[in-house]
Design an enzyme around this catalytic site. Sequence first.
Site, PDB file in Angstrom:
ATOM      1  N   GLY A   1       0.841  -1.198   0.000  1.00  0.00           N
ATOM      2  CA  GLY A   1       0.000   0.000   0.000  1.00  0.00           C
ATOM      3  C   GLY A   1       0.870   1.239   0.000  1.00  0.00           C
ATOM      4  O   GLY A   1       2.044   1.203  -0.391  1.00  0.00           O
TER       5      GLY A   1
ATOM      6  N   THR B   1       2.998   4.667   1.109  1.00  0.00           N
ATOM      7  CA  THR B   1       4.118   4.929   2.017  1.00  0.00           C
ATOM      8  C   THR B   1       3.620   5.492   3.345  1.00  0.00           C
ATOM      9  O   THR B   1       4.131   5.146   4.416  1.00  0.00           O
ATOM     10  CB  THR B   1       5.117   5.910   1.346  1.00  0.00           C
TER      11      THR B   1
ATOM     12  N   GLY C   1       2.291   2.724   5.243  1.00  0.00           N
ATOM     13  CA  GLY C   1       3.434   1.846   5.532  1.00  0.00           C
ATOM     14  C   GLY C   1       4.099   2.223   6.853  1.00  0.00           C
ATOM     15  O   GLY C   1       4.525   1.359   7.619  1.00  0.00           O
TER      16      GLY C   1
ATOM     17  N   GLU D   1       5.741  -3.205   0.920  1.00  0.00           N
ATOM     18  CA  GLU D   1       5.735  -3.010  -0.533  1.00  0.00           C
ATOM     19  C   GLU D   1       4.986  -1.708  -0.789  1.00  0.00           C
ATOM     20  O   GLU D   1       3.751  -1.680  -0.793  1.00  0.00           O
ATOM     21  CB  GLU D   1       5.034  -4.191  -1.228  1.00  0.00           C
TER      22      GLU D   1
ATOM     23  N   CYS E   1       1.669   0.338  -8.980  1.00  0.00           N
ATOM     24  CA  CYS E   1       2.740   0.904  -8.153  1.00  0.00           C
ATOM     25  C   CYS E   1       3.996   1.179  -8.974  1.00  0.00           C
ATOM     26  O   CYS E   1       4.745   2.098  -8.660  1.00  0.00           O
ATOM     27  CB  CYS E   1       3.058  -0.034  -7.000  1.00  0.00           C
TER      28      CYS E   1
HETATM   29  P1  NAD Z   1      -5.389   0.693   0.086  1.00  0.00           P
HETATM   30  O1  NAD Z   1      -6.232   1.869   0.388  1.00  0.00           O
HETATM   31  O2  NAD Z   1      -6.018  -0.550  -0.468  1.00  0.00           O
HETATM   32  O3  NAD Z   1      -4.581   0.342   1.415  1.00  0.00           O
HETATM   33  C1  NAD Z   1      -3.758  -0.788   1.478  1.00  0.00           C
HETATM   34  C2  NAD Z   1      -4.140  -1.581   2.708  1.00  0.00           C
HETATM   35  O4  NAD Z   1      -3.861  -0.815   3.857  1.00  0.00           O
HETATM   36  C3  NAD Z   1      -5.634  -1.929   2.753  1.00  0.00           C
HETATM   37  O5  NAD Z   1      -5.778  -3.287   3.081  1.00  0.00           O
HETATM   38  C4  NAD Z   1      -6.179  -1.008   3.808  1.00  0.00           C
HETATM   39  O6  NAD Z   1      -7.256  -1.560   4.522  1.00  0.00           O
HETATM   40  C5  NAD Z   1      -4.978  -0.797   4.721  1.00  0.00           C
HETATM   41  N1  NAD Z   1      -4.997   0.502   5.380  1.00  0.00           N
HETATM   42  C6  NAD Z   1      -5.305   1.702   4.816  1.00  0.00           C
HETATM   43  N2  NAD Z   1      -5.207   2.690   5.730  1.00  0.00           N
HETATM   44  C7  NAD Z   1      -4.807   2.106   6.880  1.00  0.00           C
HETATM   45  C8  NAD Z   1      -4.526   2.586   8.212  1.00  0.00           C
HETATM   46  N3  NAD Z   1      -4.626   3.884   8.522  1.00  0.00           N
HETATM   47  N4  NAD Z   1      -4.153   1.690   9.147  1.00  0.00           N
HETATM   48  C9  NAD Z   1      -4.059   0.371   8.832  1.00  0.00           C
HETATM   49  N5  NAD Z   1      -4.327  -0.135   7.621  1.00  0.00           N
HETATM   50  C10 NAD Z   1      -4.690   0.702   6.663  1.00  0.00           C
HETATM   51  O7  NAD Z   1      -4.260   1.029  -0.910  1.00  0.00           O
HETATM   52  P2  NAD Z   1      -3.494   2.380  -1.116  1.00  0.00           P
HETATM   53  O8  NAD Z   1      -2.676   2.671   0.099  1.00  0.00           O
HETATM   54  O9  NAD Z   1      -4.368   3.409  -1.700  1.00  0.00           O
HETATM   55  O10 NAD Z   1      -2.573   1.796  -2.285  1.00  0.00           O
HETATM   56  C11 NAD Z   1      -1.974   2.604  -3.190  1.00  0.00           C
HETATM   57  C12 NAD Z   1      -0.496   2.688  -2.847  1.00  0.00           C
HETATM   58  O11 NAD Z   1       0.033   1.374  -2.758  1.00  0.00           O
HETATM   59  C13 NAD Z   1       0.289   3.379  -3.924  1.00  0.00           C
HETATM   60  O12 NAD Z   1       1.248   4.183  -3.315  1.00  0.00           O
HETATM   61  C14 NAD Z   1       0.959   2.243  -4.662  1.00  0.00           C
HETATM   62  O13 NAD Z   1       2.147   2.612  -5.294  1.00  0.00           O
HETATM   63  C15 NAD Z   1       1.188   1.267  -3.550  1.00  0.00           C
HETATM   64  N6  NAD Z   1       1.264  -0.089  -4.064  1.00  0.00           N
HETATM   65  C16 NAD Z   1       2.437  -0.737  -3.953  1.00  0.00           C
HETATM   66  C17 NAD Z   1       2.571  -1.996  -4.482  1.00  0.00           C
HETATM   67  C18 NAD Z   1       3.865  -2.745  -4.383  1.00  0.00           C
HETATM   68  O14 NAD Z   1       3.855  -3.947  -4.651  1.00  0.00           O
HETATM   69  N7  NAD Z   1       4.963  -2.107  -4.038  1.00  0.00           N
HETATM   70  C19 NAD Z   1       1.485  -2.608  -5.112  1.00  0.00           C
HETATM   71  C20 NAD Z   1       0.294  -1.911  -5.175  1.00  0.00           C
HETATM   72  C21 NAD Z   1       0.184  -0.652  -4.645  1.00  0.00           C
END
Ligand code: NAD
Length: 495
Positions: free
Chosen positions: A187, A189, A192, A209, A244
């Site tokens: 998800g 950064t 993360g 990731e 991503c």
């Molecule tokens: P998302 O909203 O689906 O969140 C990812 C996960 O984190 C979900 O399961 C969500 O429930 C959980 N989450 C969200 N907020 C949270 C919080 N405050 N506390 C705990 N858990 C929480 O996805 P996103 O973050 O919008 O994803 C997009 C980002 O992910 C982009 O930056 C993209 O580059 C990155 N990404 C990276 C990869 C990789 O393999 N490196 C792959 C896909 C996406």
Amino acid sequence: MDYTDLVSGLKNSFKKGTTKPLAWRIGQLKAMDRMLAENEDRIIDALKSDLNKPAQDTIMAEIEFIRNDIISLLRNIKKWSASQPVTKSLVTLLDKPYIHPEPFGVVLVIGAWNFPLQLSLAPLAPAIAAGNCGVIKPSEISPATAELLGELVPKYMDNECIKVVEGGVPETTELLKQPFDYIFYTGSTVVGKIIASAASKNLTPCTLELGGKSPAVIDDSCRNLETAAKRLLWGKTMNAGQICVAPDYVLCTKETEAKLIPVIKKLLNDWFTGNVEESACYCRIVTTRHAERLNGMLQSTAGNIVIGGKIDVDNKFLEPTVITGVTLQDSTMQEEIFGPILPIINIKDIDEAIDLINSRDKPLAMYVFSENQKSIRKLRDNTSSGGFTVNETILQLSVEELPFGGVGSSGMGAYHGKHGFDTFTHYKPVLEKNLGWLGEKLAEFRYPPYNPRNINFIKALIKNREMPSFAFLNYLLSLAVGTGLGILYTKYATV
Ligand code: NAD
């Protein structure tokens, strides 16, 4: 909600040893494969509902991607799970040092919405292969896929050891309070950092990731601009740029830009037959909230929208859009775009591109389109990124031997192929000795009271020297050297 019982149930299954036998691991991987094969149509429908993802993309980048990973895991699981002997030194010639792979225990996999099936199951598969129990928490932003996983996983896989938790931030926050043995997060950064901080409370190791702004440098030496533009655009328009490792922005000279724009225009027209909105080959933005974010970026750009720009937030549609005249202060350069907007920043040469890239966070991917080896090497050796790809985009993920992961703010840790197995494995170093006379005699010098007469003997014994790697030679040497040293030691170095 309280996940104490769920996690302690899984911990008990792990303690009982259910997941360690190869038969269980192989059985679960085959069950996952069957689940994917028997439910292809339902998976395609779920992804269509979540992202308007075309069937071809779902088959290629979700279903078959995971099935290929499973094939590789099944092919190698016996070899990768076996103890590996290591080279001995003179000190350990009579002993048995080796590395014993062991699973961590109960792992938590938190997936993201853009490849909602792949990002939940592709980490779960190596976690199972390595002998772990697992919980997957698919993203709530792609609800149809999350619901399907919640239905299918318990039907096909071992319920005592593998669970799906559906939900959003509150559920994930609660889950993170549990003492997992490993956390694998995909998800943003920003989140993360929340995950890493929660993991640190239980000293749980984790893989992050994450994302970032991945640049694509198009060098003036790139004469085949049509092929370069195809590959660049494929990475930017697939999944409507919600990848991503999508090329986030382009760095090129004004001259290259002038040649590139008409090529991109023509390609988009050909690919989407002049009407992207009606094309069955084009995804939607995942939610209106995400479309609103991209709209904000588009409305406040100070650059020139030279291609596309059409947006319909209610229908989550955004046309592939190219913006020129962009500076680092532009709205498109403040965060990862994660959508089909492609800003172009002009640079005068490769050195300027390197300085610009190095002035920002380390990206997840870096792309170079060039026919000049010197420029390619210069970019590779003077920048840092999760991965580095030349004259292609996205396809680096399909090379199983290449670890996939970020560096710095684009993440930590990696997976795919053997790297996934390694991620979910603790490589336990084991040293086995016997209690026999010879070994003890040879090592007696280590006990007090110390004797200065032993120093030269110790230096010779512990010196780091290359040893033969063949087991038989090692054995012969251990007999010869062991006996020789034993005699010498008894004669000259007795305390
Ligand atoms: P998302 O909203 O689906 O969140 C990812 C996960 O984190 C979900 O399961 C969500 O429930 C959980 N989450 C969200 N907020 C949270 C919080 N405050 N506390 C705990 N858990 C929480 O996805 P996103 O973050 O919008 O994803 C997009 C980002 O992910 C982009 O930056 C993209 O580059 C990155 N990404 C990276 C990869 C990789 O393999 N490196 C792959 C896909 C996406």
